[in-house]
Design an enzyme around this catalytic site. Structure first.
Site, PDB file in Angstrom:
ATOM      1  N   MET A   1       0.843  -1.186   0.000  1.00  0.00           N
ATOM      2  CA  MET A   1       0.000   0.000   0.000  1.00  0.00           C
ATOM      3  C   MET A   1       0.880   1.239   0.000  1.00  0.00           C
ATOM      4  O   MET A   1       2.028   1.190   0.432  1.00  0.00           O
ATOM      5  CB  MET A   1      -0.908  -0.008   1.229  1.00  0.00           C
ATOM      6  CG  MET A   1      -1.990   1.036   1.209  1.00  0.00           C
ATOM      7  SD  MET A   1      -2.941   1.053  -0.306  1.00  0.00           S
ATOM      8  CE  MET A   1      -3.611  -0.594  -0.299  1.00  0.00           C
ATOM      9  N   CYS A   2       0.339   2.354  -0.468  1.00  0.00           N
ATOM     10  CA  CYS A   2       1.087   3.603  -0.575  1.00  0.00           C
ATOM     11  C   CYS A   2       0.131   4.775  -0.357  1.00  0.00           C
ATOM     12  O   CYS A   2      -1.074   4.598  -0.163  1.00  0.00           O
ATOM     13  CB  CYS A   2       1.730   3.735  -1.954  1.00  0.00           C
ATOM     14  SG  CYS A   2       2.699   2.307  -2.474  1.00  0.00           S
ATOM     15  N   ARG A   3       0.672   5.941  -0.390  1.00  0.00           N
ATOM     16  CA  ARG A   3      -0.085   7.193  -0.504  1.00  0.00           C
ATOM     17  C   ARG A   3       0.539   7.966  -1.655  1.00  0.00           C
ATOM     18  O   ARG A   3       1.762   7.972  -1.811  1.00  0.00           O
ATOM     19  CB  ARG A   3       0.018   8.041   0.755  1.00  0.00           C
ATOM     20  CG  ARG A   3      -0.429   7.398   2.055  1.00  0.00           C
ATOM     21  CD  ARG A   3      -1.943   7.385   2.246  1.00  0.00           C
ATOM     22  NE  ARG A   3      -2.543   6.221   1.611  1.00  0.00           N
ATOM     23  CZ  ARG A   3      -3.856   6.006   1.572  1.00  0.00           C
ATOM     24  NH1 ARG A   3      -4.701   6.886   2.100  1.00  0.00           N
ATOM     25  NH2 ARG A   3      -4.328   4.913   0.996  1.00  0.00           N
ATOM     26  N   VAL A  88       4.613   7.962  -1.367  1.00  0.00           N
ATOM     27  CA  VAL A  88       5.343   7.276  -0.301  1.00  0.00           C
ATOM     28  C   VAL A  88       4.915   5.810  -0.356  1.00  0.00           C
ATOM     29  O   VAL A  88       3.749   5.506  -0.585  1.00  0.00           O
ATOM     30  CB  VAL A  88       5.083   7.898   1.081  1.00  0.00           C
ATOM     31  CG1 VAL A  88       5.709   9.276   1.167  1.00  0.00           C
ATOM     32  CG2 VAL A  88       3.594   7.982   1.391  1.00  0.00           C
ATOM     33  N   ASN A 115      -1.162   3.030  -6.040  1.00  0.00           N
ATOM     34  CA  ASN A 115      -1.473   2.818  -4.630  1.00  0.00           C
ATOM     35  C   ASN A 115      -2.329   1.568  -4.546  1.00  0.00           C
ATOM     36  O   ASN A 115      -3.457   1.557  -5.038  1.00  0.00           O
ATOM     37  CB  ASN A 115      -2.218   4.030  -4.063  1.00  0.00           C
ATOM     38  CG  ASN A 115      -2.852   3.744  -2.719  1.00  0.00           C
ATOM     39  OD1 ASN A 115      -2.340   2.928  -1.954  1.00  0.00           O
ATOM     40  ND2 ASN A 115      -3.959   4.407  -2.423  1.00  0.00           N
TER      41      ASN A 115
END
Length: 250
Positions: A1-3, A88, A115
């Protein structure tokens, strides 16, 4: 997962969007408010931006947590741009590490990030990759990750002339069919427009008509103008106009 986050609008210091807001992307790396999977995004970060007079973006990518990189804070303080994309990273199990695995990915004028995660990676999508991509395109995949493969599939469609929103939506549908339950929130910009998919994770946008468009995993401030992209929709827009379309309709 990311942002992740993409911005097009008046030129500003990167930090005005990425580091200064109360719930900015840097804070989301350790305290996301709307992240459905994972808790900390400390497996790398990156930003790509466009300098005035140059259509090709520059990138700054690193493998550690963004909060530990003093150079990123300096970069965000002094670099100004009218368009950028930043992310990120929280690495998916089974995916490679290293700087090459960190978004944004690029080709020509494009910047891309993902994401989410492809379920059953890599076996679930091996046939998709083999059917859709040439041997050269497979060798050009920057890293052994689900995100880098998604970018290769999107890039293939862009090279064939697909509009950005259609390229994203077709790849999201393609990967979801091969790997049900995948989370496929994509962002794509060419420095003028932004396209993004909401498929398994939240996606929000802040549009100031005629001025700017910000598209992000979650709002970075309390501005009442933030709107959520409905699930299984693709956003296509620029500073002047935003359109939301069902993935299956493109």
């Amino acid at each position: 997962m990311c942002r992740h986050l993409a911005y097009v609008g008046p030129a500003c210091a990167l930090g005005e969007v990425l580091t200064r807001p109360e719930f900015c992307l840097v804070r989301q790396s350790w305290a996301p408010r709307r992240q459905g999977h994972g808790t900390v995004n400390a497996d790398g970060f990156g930003v790509g931006w466009y300098a005035e007079g140059d259509p090709l973006p520059a990138r700054y990518r690193r493998t550690g947590p963004v909060w530990a990189d003093a150079s990123f804070a300096d970069l965000c303080r002094v670099v100004r741009s009218a368009a950028f994309l930043a992310a990120v990273r929280d690495a998916t199990d089974g995916c490679a590490g290293g700087e090459a695995a960190v978004a944004p990915f690029t080709a020509g004028r494009w910047l891309f990030s993902h994401n989410g995660a492809v379920t059953g990676w890599p076996a679930s999508v091996s046939e998709v990759a083999a059917r859709a991509l040439s041997a050269r395109e497979l060798l050009e995949v920057e890293a052994r990750t689900d995100s880098a493969l998604a970018w290769a599939l999107v890039r293939h469609r862009l090279r064939d002339g697909a509009a950005p929103a259609r390229a994203l939506s077709r790849v999201a549908v393609q990967l979801a069919g091969a790997a049900p339950g995948s989370r496929l929130n994509f962002l794509l910009t060419n420095g003028r427009t932004v396209a993004g998919t909401a498929a398994g994770e939240s996606l929000w946008y802040l549009h100031r008509p005629g001025a700017s468009l910000t598209v992000a995993s979650e709002p970075h401030d309390a501005d009442p103008g933030w709107r959520q992209v409905p699930e299984r929709h693709v956003l296509a827009g620029d500073a002047a106009h935003v359109e939301l379309i069902l993935l299956e309709e493109l």
